[in-house]
Design an enzyme around this catalytic site. Structure first.
Site, PDB file in Angstrom:
ATOM      1  N   ASN A 195       0.847  -1.188   0.000  1.00 56.26           N
ATOM      2  CA  ASN A 195       0.000   0.000   0.000  1.00 56.26           C
ATOM      3  C   ASN A 195       0.882   1.237   0.000  1.00 56.26           C
ATOM      4  O   ASN A 195       2.080   1.159   0.300  1.00 56.26           O
ATOM      5  CB  ASN A 195      -0.932  -0.005   1.217  1.00 56.26           C
ATOM      6  CG  ASN A 195      -2.120   0.918   1.027  1.00 56.26           C
ATOM      7  OD1 ASN A 195      -2.054   2.097   1.326  1.00 56.26           O
ATOM      8  ND2 ASN A 195      -3.204   0.370   0.523  1.00 56.26           N
ATOM      9  N   GLU A 417      -7.170  16.046  -3.112  1.00 54.50           N
ATOM     10  CA  GLU A 417      -6.142  15.102  -2.667  1.00 54.50           C
ATOM     11  C   GLU A 417      -5.106  15.889  -1.870  1.00 54.50           C
ATOM     12  O   GLU A 417      -4.521  16.851  -2.360  1.00 54.50           O
ATOM     13  CB  GLU A 417      -5.486  14.405  -3.849  1.00 54.50           C
ATOM     14  CG  GLU A 417      -4.342  13.477  -3.460  1.00 54.50           C
ATOM     15  CD  GLU A 417      -4.744  12.456  -2.408  1.00 54.50           C
ATOM     16  OE1 GLU A 417      -4.159  12.493  -1.304  1.00 54.50           O
ATOM     17  OE2 GLU A 417      -5.643  11.637  -2.692  1.00 54.50           O
ATOM     18  N   HIS A 485     -11.481   9.854   1.856  1.00 55.99           N
ATOM     19  CA  HIS A 485     -10.782   8.615   1.517  1.00 55.99           C
ATOM     20  C   HIS A 485      -9.447   8.551   2.255  1.00 55.99           C
ATOM     21  O   HIS A 485      -8.813   9.580   2.496  1.00 55.99           O
ATOM     22  CB  HIS A 485     -10.552   8.513   0.010  1.00 55.99           C
ATOM     23  CG  HIS A 485     -11.764   8.098  -0.744  1.00 55.99           C
ATOM     24  ND1 HIS A 485     -11.741   7.130  -1.718  1.00 55.99           N
ATOM     25  CD2 HIS A 485     -13.051   8.500  -0.660  1.00 55.99           C
ATOM     26  CE1 HIS A 485     -12.956   6.964  -2.214  1.00 55.99           C
ATOM     27  NE2 HIS A 485     -13.773   7.795  -1.591  1.00 55.99           N
ATOM     28  N   GLU A 504     -14.103   6.148   2.526  1.00 59.30           N
ATOM     29  CA  GLU A 504     -13.553   4.939   1.923  1.00 59.30           C
ATOM     30  C   GLU A 504     -13.097   4.050   3.075  1.00 59.30           C
ATOM     31  O   GLU A 504     -13.826   3.196   3.531  1.00 59.30           O
ATOM     32  CB  GLU A 504     -12.394   5.276   0.996  1.00 59.30           C
ATOM     33  CG  GLU A 504     -11.820   4.056   0.286  1.00 59.30           C
ATOM     34  CD  GLU A 504     -10.538   4.385  -0.435  1.00 59.30           C
ATOM     35  OE1 GLU A 504     -10.353   3.863  -1.539  1.00 59.30           O
ATOM     36  OE2 GLU A 504      -9.719   5.154   0.098  1.00 59.30           O
ATOM     37  N   GLU A 510     -11.309   0.279  -6.344  1.00 56.78           N
ATOM     38  CA  GLU A 510     -10.076   0.612  -7.061  1.00 56.78           C
ATOM     39  C   GLU A 510      -9.068  -0.541  -7.045  1.00 56.78           C
ATOM     40  O   GLU A 510      -8.301  -0.715  -8.002  1.00 56.78           O
ATOM     41  CB  GLU A 510      -9.445   1.872  -6.478  1.00 56.78           C
ATOM     42  CG  GLU A 510      -8.992   1.744  -5.036  1.00 56.78           C
ATOM     43  CD  GLU A 510      -8.460   3.058  -4.467  1.00 56.78           C
ATOM     44  OE1 GLU A 510      -8.388   4.040  -5.224  1.00 56.78           O
ATOM     45  OE2 GLU A 510      -8.121   3.095  -3.280  1.00 56.78           O
TER      46      GLU A 510
END
Length: 705
Positions: A195, A417, A485, A504, A510
């Site tokens: 991740n 973001e 998210h 999220e 995704e």
């Protein structure tokens, strides 16, 4: 034998702890909680369900940093207070229009003899389980203090089967592993997958909500509620004694909580039933949160949307405007002097294509990612000033898109973001929200990909949890709805701040483009991630072969098309995305009709079938309508669901349109094989429908007027 064990425990309590022992029963009398002080003044509780022990005697308390005496023992009971509560409250949006909040409460005031400090442990026992928390009243001997660790225990009665993800300070984006508790250690390394940001703390550490099943058929769920000004809780298992203990997320210094009395911890929750459907139907997490803080909620509305997103996730398109910049400095870099690439998705023409599609098919909004300067070097650079959230790329005209969307009756959805740079986000937050308001964006998808800045902080530490709350409360001032998210997992705060319309905080769709998720993943999420609140799972993928979008991506969506339709019912959210590309929906317009029809706000919900990891079947009635929608998601083995439609109103007739897997459907080899049929039904009807491996079905039930 288990009844005798409970009886023996009661006898021991009466002999050795008669003065200290306190008993609390749930409103329906099926759950019993006992509290007492063990030898040495150690706070201890025990929980049973229908005379079966669920939690063996378990200790409570907190370990303090740099202090001679922690809040673990040497207590005496000052007083106990019992009370009952029962109300019906109305959520702004939800799985039902009214929620009952009924519990019996026991508040135990404890004094620590050596320090003369007092704490309160408050227990609330519902028909579905227990919530407890620590409270620190105002007092001279306990004002400012630092938590080294919370020591709440959850002692299991056996080697239960668990559905777990690795305990991690930064990520919840893992597939679930099903194993015995004793197998967590041996399976841990394989459960950890890559991740953008992650750090595990123990080979037996897991995250909540943790779902378990005992050999005797009891379903147990451990989680937390009302995570405010506190670090997120994980669970660390002693796999010899089968005792879980709370494990808080540390800050950059390794401390786990800076507290100032009066204050309290979040609630720790234990749900239990012999019917898995009761876990899904429980509203304990919401009920343990405070009532709505927003006086006027008229601007908070459920949203069904599409977006310029999946084409970037799959690698078909790019977030970045150009390939020619080795680095970007906002305010210095001049994008008018660089060559644009040929696959930047957030350009006027492409965005208008999505707006046209949304308008034609009745969607509320369009999300656009990659519209603002800075995407060329946003990730992995430990960069503080990474975005300003207001400056568009040359090929995205904010004013033009705003007016075009408005002319089509479509709302634009903002994307922020942060790249984990929370200080930078807070620096720009007022300006960014005002920019949204000026251009009539009433919802934002925020993201926290990558390591957190300030450096050394984690996504789930107290300071960062407070940042998420700050952004949420600041959004209220600008009437902005939040879909966060990579933030901390939800714990029911959407009751208090219903502008938190989605998160999220788990492995979403995704990852189907990043190598795929297990085909039974969506049969576990309702028992785990969704216990805390709605998830922006981004369902609705119709093209499962990702190489058709990007020849360099061989990923496969491990789901049938019918399963994707069912997710709009089983994965509850007031924010639902049709995530695929418009051209893919145009290939299957008959199936796409279900996504157009399905509601996103509900009058009531009926949980028809449930077994974690295997299947979930849910029926929901659209708010303000007689229409019902049913969704079934299935695990790795094909099966037939048989269920009654007795949730329908007596005396009325309906048409059921059934979107089901074809007989030869399979999530891997034939995912787009589906059938559509219709039949007349009423409350006496019974349906039997086959679901393929990784499949499911969706049903639209409309009254015949």
């Amino acid at each position: 034998m288990k009844f005798l064990n409970i009886l023996s425990l009661s006898i021991l309590l009466s002999i050795f702890n008669f003065v200290n022992a306190q008993e609390l029963k749930s409103p329906n009398g099926e759950i019993t909680m006992n509290f007492y002080l063990e030898d040495g003044g150690v706070p201890t509780y025990q929980l049973s369900y229908k005379n079966q022990e669920v939690i063996k005697p378990s200790h409570l308390g907190l370990e303090m940093k740099d202090d001679e005496k922690s809040l673990l023992d040497d207590f005496e009971i000052l007083k106990t207070e019992n009370s009952t509560f029962n109300e019906i409250w109305t959520p702004v949006w939800g799985e039902e229009k009214e929620i009952q909040n009924e519990y019996h409460e026991l508040a135990v005031s404890l004094k620590q003899n050596q320090t003369n400090r007092t704490i309160i442990i408050r227990f609330r026992l519902f028909n579905e389980g227990l919530g407890f928390r620590y409270e620190f009243p105002s007092q001279e001997n306990l004002v400012y203090f630092v938590i080294k660790e919370e020591r709440s225990q959850f002692a299991m009665t056996g080697d239960h089967t668990a559905f777990w993800i690795p305990g991690d300070y930064d990520s919840q984006e893992y597939d679930y592993t099903k194993s015995k508790l004793s197998e967590i250690r041996s399976k841990f390394d394989n459960a950890v997958t890559g991740n953008a940001s992650q750090i595990q703390f123990s080979k037996t550490g897991v995250q909540t909500a943790l779902m378990m099943k005992t050999e005797n058929g009891l379903y147990i769920n451990l989680h937390e509620a009302a995570l405010i000004d506190y670090a997120c809780m994980h669970l660390n298992l002693d796999d010899e004694s089968m005792v879980f203990e709370s494990w808080l997320t540390p800050d950059a210094r390794g401390d786990k909580g800076y507290m100032q009395a009066p204050c309290s911890s979040p609630w720790r929750t234990i749900m239990v039933s012999d019917d898995a459907r009761d876990i899904l139907a429980s509203r304990i997490t919401l009920n343990l949160n405070e009532p709505c803080e927003i006086e006027d909620t008229s601007w908070i509305k459920p949203v069904k949307y599409i977006g310029v997103w999946w084409e970037m996730i799959t690698g078909k398109s790019s977030w970045a405007y150009t390939n020619d910049l080795p680095s970007v400095q906002l305010g210095v870099t001049d994008y008018s002097k660089v060559k644009p690439n040929d696959n930047h998705a957030a350009n006027n023409a492409n965005v208008k294509r999505y707006i046209d599609f949304a308008s034609e098919h009745g969607f509320d909004g369009v999300l656009v990612e990659g519209w603002n300067e800075g995407w060329e070097d946003w990730f992995g650079k430990s960069k503080d000033y990474v975005f300003d959230f207001v400056t568009p790329y040359p090929d995205f005209d904010v004013e033009e898109i705003h007016h075009y969307a408005k002319s089509k009756g479509v709302k634009m959805i903002m994307h922020h973001e942060t790249s984990g740079s929370v200080r930078n986000y807070e620096r720009h937050l007022d300006k960014a929200y005002q920019f949204m308001k000026d251009h009539e964006y009433n919802a934002v998808k925020s993201g926290y990909v990558g390591n957190i800045l300030p450096r050394g902080e984690y996504h789930y530490s107290q300071w960062i949890v407070n940042h998420y709350q700050y952004a949420l409360e600041k959004a209220v001032e600008y009437e902005v709805m939040i879909n966060a998210h990579e933030a901390v997992r939800p714990t029911g705060i959407c009751r208090t701040y219903p502008n938190l319309i989605g998160n999220e905080s788990a492995r979403g769709t995704e990852f189907q483009a990043f190598g795929g998720s297990k085909p039974n993943h969506v049969t576990v999420l309702p028992f785990t991630r969704l216990i805390g609140g709605p998830m922006d799972y981004t369902p609705g993928i119709f093209e499962m072969d990702i190489s058709k979008l990007n020849p360099n991506n061989n990923s496969h969506v491990n789901s049938t098309l019918a399963n994707q339709l069912a997710l709009y019912v089983t994965m509850y959210s007031p924010l639902q995305m049709a995530a695929d590309l418009p051209e893919h929906y145009e290939q299957f317009m008959d199936a796409f009709q279900f996504i157009k029809d399905v509601a996103i706000d509900w009058n009531k919900s009926a949980y028809l079938e449930a077994e974690p990891g295997d299947y979930v079947t849910i029926a929901r009635q659209e708010k303000g309508s007689t229409n019902w929608f049913v969704g079934n998601v299935n695990g790795t083995n094909g099966r037939t669901s048989t269920f009654n439609l007795d949730f329908l109103e007596k005396g009325k007739k309906y048409t059921a349109t059934i979107y089901a897997d074809a007989k030869n459907a399979h999530y891997k080899t034939n995912p787009q094989a589906y059938t559509i049929s219709s039949k007349k039904v009423n409350y006496k009807s019974k349906l039997s429908i086959w679901s393929a491996p990784g499949g499911g079905f969706a049903i639209s039930i409309k009254e015949i007027k």
